[in-house]
Motif scaffolding. Structure first.
Motif, PDB file in Angstrom:
ATOM      1  N   GLU A 121      -0.237   4.949 -14.508  1.00 48.01           N
ATOM      2  CA  GLU A 121      -0.342   6.399 -14.421  1.00 48.01           C
ATOM      3  C   GLU A 121       0.600   6.956 -13.365  1.00 48.01           C
ATOM      4  O   GLU A 121       1.162   8.026 -13.519  1.00 48.01           O
ATOM      5  CB  GLU A 121      -1.788   6.773 -14.089  1.00 48.01           C
ATOM      6  CG  GLU A 121      -2.492   7.428 -15.260  1.00 48.01           C
ATOM      7  CD  GLU A 121      -3.801   8.025 -14.820  1.00 48.01           C
ATOM      8  OE1 GLU A 121      -4.106   9.116 -15.268  1.00 48.01           O
ATOM      9  OE2 GLU A 121      -4.526   7.398 -14.020  1.00 48.01           O
ATOM     10  N   THR A 122       0.716   6.255 -12.259  1.00 41.66           N
ATOM     11  CA  THR A 122       1.624   6.683 -11.205  1.00 41.66           C
ATOM     12  C   THR A 122       2.139   5.442 -10.478  1.00 41.66           C
ATOM     13  O   THR A 122       1.815   4.319 -10.854  1.00 41.66           O
ATOM     14  CB  THR A 122       0.931   7.633 -10.221  1.00 41.66           C
ATOM     15  OG1 THR A 122       1.887   8.122  -9.307  1.00 41.66           O
ATOM     16  CG2 THR A 122      -0.178   6.913  -9.465  1.00 41.66           C
ATOM     17  N   ILE A 123       2.925   5.657  -9.446  1.00 44.79           N
ATOM     18  CA  ILE A 123       3.494   4.528  -8.716  1.00 44.79           C
ATOM     19  C   ILE A 123       2.446   3.916  -7.811  1.00 44.79           C
ATOM     20  O   ILE A 123       1.964   4.560  -6.878  1.00 44.79           O
ATOM     21  CB  ILE A 123       4.701   4.988  -7.895  1.00 44.79           C
ATOM     22  CG1 ILE A 123       5.834   5.408  -8.819  1.00 44.79           C
ATOM     23  CG2 ILE A 123       5.164   3.884  -6.966  1.00 44.79           C
ATOM     24  CD1 ILE A 123       7.015   5.986  -8.099  1.00 44.79           C
ATOM     25  N   THR A 124       2.079   2.693  -8.100  1.00 45.11           N
ATOM     26  CA  THR A 124       1.165   1.981  -7.194  1.00 45.11           C
ATOM     27  C   THR A 124       1.693   0.572  -6.999  1.00 45.11           C
ATOM     28  O   THR A 124       2.748   0.227  -7.522  1.00 45.11           O
ATOM     29  CB  THR A 124      -0.255   1.908  -7.782  1.00 45.11           C
ATOM     30  OG1 THR A 124      -0.144   1.423  -9.120  1.00 45.11           O
ATOM     31  CG2 THR A 124      -0.940   3.247  -7.764  1.00 45.11           C
ATOM     32  N   LYS A 180      -2.498  -4.400  -7.323  1.00 46.87           N
ATOM     33  CA  LYS A 180      -3.320  -3.518  -6.499  1.00 46.87           C
ATOM     34  C   LYS A 180      -4.703  -4.120  -6.263  1.00 46.87           C
ATOM     35  O   LYS A 180      -5.375  -4.562  -7.203  1.00 46.87           O
ATOM     36  CB  LYS A 180      -3.448  -2.174  -7.194  1.00 46.87           C
ATOM     37  CG  LYS A 180      -3.850  -1.064  -6.270  1.00 46.87           C
ATOM     38  CD  LYS A 180      -3.526   0.281  -6.859  1.00 46.87           C
ATOM     39  CE  LYS A 180      -4.301   0.521  -8.148  1.00 46.87           C
ATOM     40  NZ  LYS A 180      -3.957   1.846  -8.699  1.00 46.87           N
ATOM     41  N   LEU A 217     -12.510  -0.116   2.553  1.00 45.37           N
ATOM     42  CA  LEU A 217     -11.660   0.271   3.676  1.00 45.37           C
ATOM     43  C   LEU A 217     -12.421   0.328   4.994  1.00 45.37           C
ATOM     44  O   LEU A 217     -11.848   0.070   6.053  1.00 45.37           O
ATOM     45  CB  LEU A 217     -11.062   1.665   3.416  1.00 45.37           C
ATOM     46  CG  LEU A 217      -9.946   1.764   2.398  1.00 45.37           C
ATOM     47  CD1 LEU A 217      -9.512   3.203   2.255  1.00 45.37           C
ATOM     48  CD2 LEU A 217      -8.774   0.912   2.841  1.00 45.37           C
ATOM     49  N   PHE A 234       1.251  -7.124   1.808  1.00 46.48           N
ATOM     50  CA  PHE A 234       0.690  -5.771   1.913  1.00 46.48           C
ATOM     51  C   PHE A 234       1.254  -4.865   0.826  1.00 46.48           C
ATOM     52  O   PHE A 234       0.547  -4.079   0.212  1.00 46.48           O
ATOM     53  CB  PHE A 234       0.985  -5.145   3.277  1.00 46.48           C
ATOM     54  CG  PHE A 234       0.435  -5.916   4.423  1.00 46.48           C
ATOM     55  CD1 PHE A 234      -0.829  -6.473   4.355  1.00 46.48           C
ATOM     56  CD2 PHE A 234       1.168  -6.106   5.576  1.00 46.48           C
ATOM     57  CE1 PHE A 234      -1.341  -7.201   5.405  1.00 46.48           C
ATOM     58  CE2 PHE A 234       0.667  -6.831   6.630  1.00 46.48           C
ATOM     59  CZ  PHE A 234      -0.587  -7.387   6.540  1.00 46.48           C
ATOM     60  N   GLU A 235       2.553  -4.989   0.622  1.00 41.12           N
ATOM     61  CA  GLU A 235       3.186  -4.125  -0.364  1.00 41.12           C
ATOM     62  C   GLU A 235       2.777  -4.504  -1.780  1.00 41.12           C
ATOM     63  O   GLU A 235       2.652  -3.649  -2.647  1.00 41.12           O
ATOM     64  CB  GLU A 235       4.708  -4.194  -0.204  1.00 41.12           C
ATOM     65  CG  GLU A 235       5.163  -3.567   1.099  1.00 41.12           C
ATOM     66  CD  GLU A 235       6.652  -3.603   1.252  1.00 41.12           C
ATOM     67  OE1 GLU A 235       7.295  -2.595   0.968  1.00 41.12           O
ATOM     68  OE2 GLU A 235       7.179  -4.651   1.667  1.00 41.12           O
ATOM     69  N   GLY A 262      -0.893  -3.321  -1.992  1.00 44.15           N
ATOM     70  CA  GLY A 262      -1.108  -1.900  -1.704  1.00 44.15           C
ATOM     71  C   GLY A 262      -2.168  -1.658  -0.655  1.00 44.15           C
ATOM     72  O   GLY A 262      -2.606  -0.536  -0.456  1.00 44.15           O
ATOM     73  N   GLN A 263      -2.611  -2.708   0.032  1.00 46.11           N
ATOM     74  CA  GLN A 263      -3.596  -2.533   1.107  1.00 46.11           C
ATOM     75  C   GLN A 263      -3.149  -3.279   2.350  1.00 46.11           C
ATOM     76  O   GLN A 263      -2.630  -4.391   2.265  1.00 46.11           O
ATOM     77  CB  GLN A 263      -4.948  -3.056   0.657  1.00 46.11           C
ATOM     78  CG  GLN A 263      -5.644  -2.097  -0.287  1.00 46.11           C
ATOM     79  CD  GLN A 263      -7.137  -2.317  -0.291  1.00 46.11           C
ATOM     80  OE1 GLN A 263      -7.600  -3.415  -0.507  1.00 46.11           O
ATOM     81  NE2 GLN A 263      -7.886  -1.248  -0.056  1.00 46.11           N
ATOM     82  N   ILE A 264      -3.352  -2.617   3.485  1.00 46.45           N
ATOM     83  CA  ILE A 264      -2.898  -3.209   4.755  1.00 46.45           C
ATOM     84  C   ILE A 264      -4.094  -3.464   5.668  1.00 46.45           C
ATOM     85  O   ILE A 264      -3.929  -3.819   6.831  1.00 46.45           O
ATOM     86  CB  ILE A 264      -1.851  -2.281   5.416  1.00 46.45           C
ATOM     87  CG1 ILE A 264      -0.967  -3.034   6.391  1.00 46.45           C
ATOM     88  CG2 ILE A 264      -2.502  -1.072   6.072  1.00 46.45           C
ATOM     89  CD1 ILE A 264       0.220  -2.227   6.859  1.00 46.45           C
ATOM     90  N   SER A 265      -5.295  -3.321   5.107  1.00 48.68           N
ATOM     91  CA  SER A 265      -6.484  -3.405   5.963  1.00 48.68           C
ATOM     92  C   SER A 265      -6.674  -4.794   6.557  1.00 48.68           C
ATOM     93  O   SER A 265      -7.259  -4.941   7.621  1.00 48.68           O
ATOM     94  CB  SER A 265      -7.720  -3.016   5.152  1.00 48.68           C
ATOM     95  OG  SER A 265      -7.728  -3.732   3.940  1.00 48.68           O
TER      96      SER A 265
END
Lengths: 842, 842
Positions: B286-289, B293, B298, B508-509, B512-515
Motif C-alpha cells: 500500500e505504501t513504502i514500508t 516488517k 513498542l 533495523f531497516e 522497520g523497527q529499531i526498538s
C-alpha cells in the motif's frame, strides 16, 4: 580588534602564530640568564601550538609498535571505563538540569499572586545561573567555553591545543554546562559532551598511565581513544550509539580508518546502555526505550504522495540551516567590529551573557509574550510535545490535544496553533543563534533540532488541514501524522546546520521508530545539498571565527585552486643545518623559525636533503656541548694546567660538590635528558642541590669559561647521539595544491619539505597551505602567484608542465657528458614546437 | 593442484604473477614478428593485472583537476541514473525469482498424486536451473562466479582485475544470479548485487563517456563512483540505504574519505526509494514500508533482565560465524587437495553444482526429510515466519500460530517445534556452506542471516518456555517476544561471518523497527569480538582462497611483523634507466620486470633517483625511434645517397604509397600514439592499407634497415617528449613493515622505491609486502630475515637503529672534509659503547 572575540568564543581569537611571536619577543626582551637556558625556554614557548609528536599518527614509527602488540585487551577495559564514566556524568547532569528547571518552576509557580515578583523570579534565576556559568568557566578554564567540537576536530587533526584536555577544563565544562542548561536558555548538550567525553578519555589515559604506565602513555593510542570518545559523547547524550558514531566521524574526521570503527561502536553502545539502565534503576522508565519515544502507526506510516511535502520541508530546512550559520557568524562579527561595544564587553565580561539571558527570559515570560510561544516549556517538554502523534489542528484548534500537561502551552484561547508555532520558530531561531555566542559551555545542536521539529510540525499541521482525511485514494482512511513531519524537520535542520547525514540515524534512535526512514533520508540529503552550497557547517564556521589551526576542506568549483602549485606557496627561506654545521649555527637556527623539526642537508652547496631532526634533539646536543659535565671537565683541566688556585677556588668547590653527586657513568643521551628536564630522575633534594650548583657555575662567568664557550660553539656538531628521521615527507615544486592538501590530510602532516631532484628548495607547513586555500597568500616570504597561475594551464598541453624540470637536468647532463647528435630537420622542428609549449622560467 | 579451484571460485586460482610469466614465455617463444611489435605485445600481456593508473587515487595529479571543477552537477545525474537502473534490476530480478519459485511450487503441487513424480519435479527444477546458471556463466564470463565483494574490495584497493567490469560479466551475473536464486538453493543476493551495481556504474560511466566524453573518462571519478555503487548494491537489495552505505564501507574500505560519504547515501537512498516505489506501483504494497516488517510492541520491547540471554546469543553467533567461514574454506580446500575428485570436476565442470543441488533438494523434499525442517518454504517465507511477533511454543505446540500460510511448515504433528528449528539450523548451516562454493553467482549473506534468525528464534522460544509470563517482577505481564531474538540472532550471525557491525543497521531497516537497538548492538559487538579473534571474515577468506592481489590487514599480536623492515623484503635488483641510457638498454629493461613504471636515475654510479617513467611512455619513445617515419626518412636518404634504384625499388613503392597517406605534419607524440593504437584515428580503410604497408616494410628486412636499426638502438634516449613523474613514492631501508603497510593502504600504492640518502637501493611492490605479511618471504631476490629481525630490537635502545645509516654518511663526510678532532676520553668511551649497541651490517 580581534581580541573582542574572546567574549564570544574561548581563546583562539588571534592568529596563534602571531601570539607565539609576541610571547617570544617578550621573553627575549625580558631575557633568559644565559644562552643555553634562553634557547631552551624560548623554543618551548615558541611552540605555543606544537604538532603532536605522534600525529603522523597512522604512520608512526618504532615506539608505537611495541604497544600495538598486546594492547587490545587493555582497550576493552579502557573503553568500558570511559563509557561507564560518561554515562554516569550524562545521567547525573541530566538529573541536575531537571532539578534546576524544576526549582525555577516551583519558584515561578509559588509566586503567582504577584506578577512582578513572578517576573523577577523567572528572570533572575537564569541570569544568575548563566552569569555564574560564564564567570566560573572564565576563572577556571576559558577553554571550556563553547561547543568543543571545533576544537576536537582540530585536535584529532593532530594539532595539540594547549590546556584543552586538562582536569580544570573538565570541571569547568561539566559544572558550567550544567548551570547553562539548567537556566533553560536555548542551549544544547551534544557539542560540549563530545568535549567532555574527550576530556574524560584524556584524563583516564593519564590516570591509568600513572597507575600502570607503559601502554597508556602512547600518543597514537590516545588519538584513537579520542575519536572513540567523541562517539561516546554523542552516544550517551542521546542514547544513540550508531548515530553517535556516525555523527562523530562526519564531524571530526577527514579520512577515517575503518579498523577503528568498532572502538566507537563498542564504547558508545556500552555508554548508551548504562545511561538508559540508570534511568530504569531510578524508576524513571520501566525498561530501556528511546529518549523521545514516538508512537506513530506502523502499518501505514506515510503516503507516497506526501513525499513532495517532505522534500520541500528538506529544502526549506537547508536554507534555514544556512541562515542559522550565517546569523551566528554575523552576530559574532558585529560584536567584534563595534569597537565601543567590544571594549566595554572586554572589561565587563559577564555583562554580555547576563544581558542576553535577560532579554531571552523576558521574552519567554509565560504571562507575557511567552504565552504565544509556549514559553514555559523546557526544551525536553517542547520536543516531546512536538513529536506527539496526535494532530493539533484537527476540528478547530486542538480540541483533543491534551498531552501530558503541556496542552495549555500550545493552545492559546485567542491565538491559532499555527501562530504559536510560527512565533515559536521565529523567536527560537534568533534566540538560539544569539544564545550560542555566550561565553558559556554550550552547543547548538539541540536548539536547532527543536526548531526543526517545530518547523516540521508546522508543515505537518498545514498538510493535515489541507488533507483532513489523508491523501490516499483507496477506501481506507489514513490521516496525516504531523508528528512524522516534526521528526523529518528536526533531522533535516540539524543536518543542514552541522552538514551531516547521520542526524537521520540519531533521529531514529531518539524516537525509537525507523518507519519514516525514506522521508527522513530524502529531507536530510536535500537539506545538506542546499546548506553545503550556501554556507560552511556551524563547526567550520566557528573554526574560522576562532582561527583554529585547522586545514580547511578544498571547496568544489574553485578554479584557481587547481592551478596553484607548491612552488607558489612554499617558504623558500628554509632553516636547515648541514653535516658540517657548527654548534653556533645550530644555536642560531634554533633561535628562529617555528617548525618542530629542522632539515638536515649534506652541505650548503649540494643542499641534498638527508633527513630532519627534532628541535629537542638539537637542544640536547647543544646542552651536551655546553653542559656542566664538559664545562667542569674543562675547568678541572684548566685548573690543573696553570696551577693558580686563587681565583678558581670558588669554582673548584663547586666542582667537588658536583663531583660527589655525579651519577655513575651513563650514556650522554640520558644524562642530557635528565639535565634538560631539571633532573627529574634524581631525588628531589639531590636535584635542588644540583641545580643550585649548576646555576652558580653558569652565573659566575669566569673569563675562561666565556672563552671556552665561544670555542665550543665553533666546533662542528657531533650528530652521533642525535635521532634523525631519515625520511621526512617530501613534495616537488610542481605538486599541485590539491595533491598537497590530500597528502597533508591523509597523513596528518604538519609540514613537508619541497625538493627538486633531491635538493631542498623550500618547506610548506600547515600554515601556508591554510592561507593558500583561504586565498590570502600575502605573507612575507610567500610568493603570490595565483593570478599568474590561473593562466598557466590555459594551453592545450596540461601534462607537459610537470615534465620540464627534469628536462633541464637532462639537457645539462647531455651537454656535459655526450656530444649532441645532429637530429633530422623535421625532428628539430618538432622539438622547437614543443619547447614553445613548455612554460619558461623556474 | 591449484587449478581445481576454478571449479570453486572464478579464475584467480594461480598466483597471477606466475600466470603472467608463463603467458609471456609463451609469447616470446611463439615470437612476435620483429622487435618493436614484440615489445609492445609482450608488455601488454605482462601487465595481466596492472595497476589502475589513477590508483594513487586520492593523490591524483593534474589530469584529475580539471574535472573536479565542474563535476558535482554531473555526479547527481550519474548517481540518480545508477540508482534508477539498479532499483529496476533489483525489482525485476525479485519478480523473476518469485516467478521461478512459484513455478516450482505449482509443478510440485500439481503432481501430488504420485510421490515419485513429485520428487522428480522437486529435484529436477533446481538442478536444471543451477546447471544452466553454472554453464551460462562459465561460457559467457567466468568472472561472474561467486559473491563479487572480494573482487570489489580488490578493485577499490586500486588493482585492475581484467574482465571484472565488462558488459559480458554484467549479463552473466544478472542472468546467472536470477537462475541460481530462482532454484531455491540457500544462496544470497547481497554480495552479487554489490558486484552488479559496480558493473552497472562502470558500464554507465563508459556509456556516458561515449555520449558526452570528457568528464566521464576520469578514473579517479570512477573509483569514487564504484564505492558509491557498492552502497547502492546493498541499499537496493534490502531497501536499506543507511545500512547499505555502512556495510559497503566496512566491507570494501580500509581508509574512508568522509567527503565521499554523501554520494553513497544519496545513491542508496534514491535506489531504495525507487525499489520500494515499484512495489507500491505494482500494488504489492500500500505504501513504502520495510521489506520484512515486524510488529513488535513498542511500549516494552524487552526486559532489562533478558539482556544476558541476548549477550549469550551474540557470543554463540560469534562462534557459529567463525565455524561457517572455516567450514566454507575447508570444503574448497578439500576439493582442491583430492586430486582425483579435482581432475574429474575439472573435466565435467557442471557435475559439481548439479550434484550439490541434487543432494540439497533431495534433503529438503517436503514429504521426505524436508517436513522436519520447513523444507517447502522459500528463504523469504522462512524469514517472514521467523520474525513473526507471535510465540510458537506457547500452550503446547503452536496452537495460535497461523501466520500467512506458513503454519504447516513449522508445526509438525509428531515433532516439537524445537526439533524442527534445530534441524533447520543444522541442515541449513552446512547446506549454505556447501552451496556457496558452487560456481554460480551467489552470496552467503542471506542464508547466514536466515540461519541466525532461526537460531535467535530457537533461543527466544526457549526463553518463552522458561518464563511463560515474562521476567518482569512488577504487576504488568509482558511476555517474551521470540521474534525479537530472531532479529538479534540474524544481525549477530551475519555480523560475525562478514566481520561488520553495520548488520545491526541493516536489520533495523529490514524490519522497520529499531526498538531492539541495544540487544542488537550488544549481540553484534560480542559476535564480532568472538569471530574476529577466531577466523578472517568470509570475504577475506575468499580473497585468500582466490589469491587475489589484495593487501592483507596487519593482524594484532604478531610480534615479528613489527621488527621487519623494508630492507628485509625489498627487491634489490631494481630495473632502472639512466639519463644516458641508450635505446637498446631501454628495450632490454622493457623486456623484463613487471612493474608499470621504471625508475629513472641520474647515472649508474650515483644512482640518485630522479623520477619514474611509465612503461607506455618508454614504449612510445622506442617506437618513435624505430618507427616508420624515421625508417622511411632513412631509406629515402639512403636511396638518394647511393642512387642504386634496383633493389630498393620495392621499398620505394612502399615509400610513395606511405607518403600519399601520410597525414599532415603533426607532433611526434600524437603520431606515435596513432601508430601504436593501430591508427584508430584514421578511417578504417585507410588504416588497413596503412597497416599492410607498414607490415611489408617491416617484413622485408633489407640489410640496410637491419644495420640502421642496430645503429638507432645504440643512440642515447631523448627524454624530451617523455612524461616523467618527478616524485614517485619513496621509503628508506629502515622503514618498518607496519609503516610501509599503512602508507601503501592509505595512498593505494602499487610500489614504492627504497632510497638511501637519495640513492635508489631497491623497490617494494604490493607483492613483496603481501608475502612479508603472510610470512612467506622466500621468493628469489627477496632477502629472508625475520628470524634475525625478531632478535634485532631485543636491546634496550630501539630508537638507535633508525639512526645508523646517516651516521655512516656523516662519518664519511667528516673523514673527507674535516680533520677529526680529538674528543675527550670519556666521550670516546661513550661513543664506543653506543657503537656496540648499533647493529652492524647494511
Amino acid at each position: 580588534t580581534l581580541i573582542g572575540g574572546e567574549q564570544m568564543y574561548g581563546r583562539y581569537t588571534q592568529e596563534l602564530g602571531v601570539y607565539a611571536k609576541e610571547e617570544a619577543a617578550r621573553l627575549r626582551d625580558g631575557g633568559g640568564l644565559r644562552r643555553v637556558t634562553s634557547v631552551r625556554s624560548r623554543s618551548a614557548e615558541l611552540l605555543e601550538y606544537e604538532k603532536d609528536p605522534c600525529a603522523k599518527c597512522h604512520v608512526c614509527t618504532s615506539r608505537c609498535q611495541k604497544f600495538l602488540i598486546s594492547r587490545v585487551g587493555e582497550d576493552w577495559i579502557f573503553l568500558i571505563l570511559l563509557g561507564l564514566v560518561m554515562a554516569l556524568v550524562s545521567w547525573v547532569m541530566d538529573y541536575a538540569i531537571a532539578f534546576c528547571q524544576q526549582a525555577q518552576k516551583w519558584m515561578y509557580g509559588g509566586l503567582d499572586s504577584n506578577m512582578l515578583l513572578q517576573y523577577l523570579a523567572w528572570v533572575t534565576y537564569p541570569v544568575v545561573l548563566i552569569t555564574f556559568s560564564a564567570g566560573f568557566t572564565q576563572i577556571l578554564s576559558p577553554q571550556a567555553v563553547g561547543s568543543g567540537i571545533p576544537e576536537m576536530k582540530t585536535i584529532l587533526r593532530g594539532v595539540v591545543l594547549k590546556e584543552y584536555l586538562t582536569f580544570k577544563t573538565f570541571v569547568a565544562k561539566v559544572i558550567g554546562l550544567t548551570c547553562a542548561l539548567g537556566s533553560g536558555m536555548p542551549l544544547g548538550k551534544e557539542g560540549p559532551f563530545v568535549h567532555v567525553a574527550s576530556l574524560c578519555a584524556a584524563l583516564l589515559s593519564k590516570f591509568l598511565a600513572a597507575l600502570f604506565g607503559g601502554l597508556y602513555k602512547n600518543e597514537l593510542r590516545n588519538t584513537e581513544m579520542l575519536s572513540a570518545a567523541c562517539a561516546v559523547g554523542v552516544g550517551c547524550c542521546f542514547a544513540a550509539p550508531i548515530g553517535g558514531v556516525l555523527f562523530s566521524i562526519e564531524v571530526t574526521s577527514t579520512f577515517f580508518a575503518v579498523r577503528n570503527y568498532w572502538r566507537g561502536f563498542f564504547a558508545a553502545t556500552f555508554s548508551a546502555f548504562i545511561f538508559r539502565v540508570l534511568a530504569v534503576w531510578n524508576q524513571d522508565e520501566e525498561t530501556i526505550t528511546a529518549l523521545f519515544k514516538t508512537r506513530f502507526r506502523l502499518d501505514f506510516p506515510f503516503d507516497l504522495q506526501e513525499l513532495p511535502a517532505f522534500a520541500i520541508l528538506g529544502i526549506a530546512c537547508g536554507f534555514g540551516g544556512a541562515l542559522f550559520v550565517y546569523l551566528n557568524r554575523l552576530i559574532v562579527e558585529c560584536m567584534r567590529k563595534q569597537k565601543t561595544i567590544n571594549k566595554f564587553l572586554l572589561r565587563k565580561r559577564l555583562v554580555y551573557p547576563a544581558m542576553v539571558t535577560l532579554i531571552i527570559s523576558t521574552l519567554t515570560f509565560p504571562p507575557g509574550f511567552g504565552q504565544f510561544m509556549a514559553g514555559q516549556l523546557t526544551q525536553h517538554e517542547s520536543l516531546v510535545a512536538l513529536l506527539d502523534n496526535r494532530t493539533w489542528c484537527r476540528q478547530g484548534v486542538a480540541e483533543e490535544f491534551d498531552y501530558i500537561s503541556h496542552s495549555h502551552a500550545w493552545k492559546h484561547p485567542q491565538v491559532n496553533v499555527f501562530i504559536t508555532l510560527i512565533l515559536f520558530i521565529v523567536m527560537k531561531f534568533w534566540m538560539s543563534a544569539v544564545a550560542t555566542t555566550m561565553p558559556v559551555p554550550c552547543g547548538a545542536f539541540m536548539p536547532v533540532f527543536l526548531i526543526g521539529a517545530a518547523f516540521g510540525r508546522l508543515v505537518g499541521e498545514t498538510m493535515a488541514i489541507m488533507f483532513p482525511d489523508g491523501i490516499h485514494a483507496d477506501g481506507s482512511v489514513y490521516p496525516i501524522v504531523p508528528g512524522g513531519y516534526a521528526v523529518v524537520g528536526a533531522a533535516a535542520l540539524s543536518g543542514a546546520v552541522t552538514h551531516t547525514v547521520s542526524t537521520a540515524v540519531i533521529v531514529f534512535e531518539l524516537t525509537g521508530q525507523i518507519s519514516h526512514i525514506l522521508p527522513v533520508m530524502i529531507a536530510v540529503i536535500l537539506a545538506n545539498a542546499v546548506a553545503q552550497s550556501l554556507q560552511p557547517s556551524l563547526y567550520d564556521s566557528i573554526i574560522r571565527i576562532k582561527k583554529l589551526p585547522y586545514l580547511p576542506e578544498l571547496g568544489m568549483g574553485h578554479h584557481e585552486k587547481y592551478n596553484i602549485r607548491v612552488e607558489d606557496i612554499m617558504v623558500r627561506d628554509v632553516r636547515y643545518i648541514t653535516l658540517s654545521s657548527s654548534y653556533r649555527e645550530v644555536q642560531e637556527v634554533l633561535m628562529t623559525g617555528q617548525l618542530k623539526t629542522l632539515a638536515l642537508v649534506e652541505s650548503t652547496d649540494s643542499m641534498i636533503l638527508l633527513g630532519s631532526i627534532e628541535r629537542s634533539q638539537l637542544q640536547s646536543l647543544l646542552s651536551l656541548q655546553l653542559g656542566p659535565t664538559r664545562r667542569l671537565d674543562h675547568l678541572r683541566r684548566h685548573a690543573q694546567d696553570n696551577g693558580t688556585h686563587t681565583h678558581t677556588l670558588g669554582a673548584h668547590t663547586h666542582l667537588t660538590s658536583l663531583d660527589t653527586m655525579d651519577s655513575p657513568p651513563s650514556p650522554p643521551c640520558t644524562h642530557t635528558h635528565s639535565y634538560t628536564s631539571n633532573s627529574s630522575n634524581t631525588s628531589a633534594r639531590h636535584g635542588v642541590r644540583f641545580l643550585v650548583s649548576v646555576a652558580e657555575v653558569i652565573l659566575n662567568p669566569l673569563p675562561q669559561i666565556a672563552e671556552w664557550e665561544e670555542q665550543q660553539l665553533d666546533e662542528p656538531v657531533d650528530f652521533n647521539n642525535c635521532k634523525i628521521d631519515p625520511a621526512p615527507f617530501q613534495l616537488v615544486e610542481r605538486t599541485s595544491l590539491h595533491k598537497t592538501h590530500t597528502i597533508f590530510s591523509l597523513l596528518g602532516l604538519d609540514h613537508a619539505y619541497v625538493t627538486s631532484t633531491g635538493r631542498l628548495v623550500g618547506v610548506v607547513s600547515l600554515r601556508e597551505l591554510r592561507k593558500a586555500i583561504e586565498g590570502s597568500v600575502t605573507v612575507t616570504g610567500v610568493k603570490v602567484r595565483p593570478p599568474l597561475a590561473s593562466f598557466r594551464d590555459s594551453g592545450n598541453t596540461t601534462s607537459v608542465s610537470e615534465v620540464t624540470e627534469l628536462h633541464k637536468l637532462w639537457n645539462r647532463h647531455r651537454g656535459l657528458s655526450l656530444p649532441r647528435e645532429p637530429t633530422p630537420p623535421d625532428m628539430e622542428d618538432q622539438l622547437d614546437k614543443d619547447n614553445k609549449l613548455l612554460p619558461k622560467g623556474s
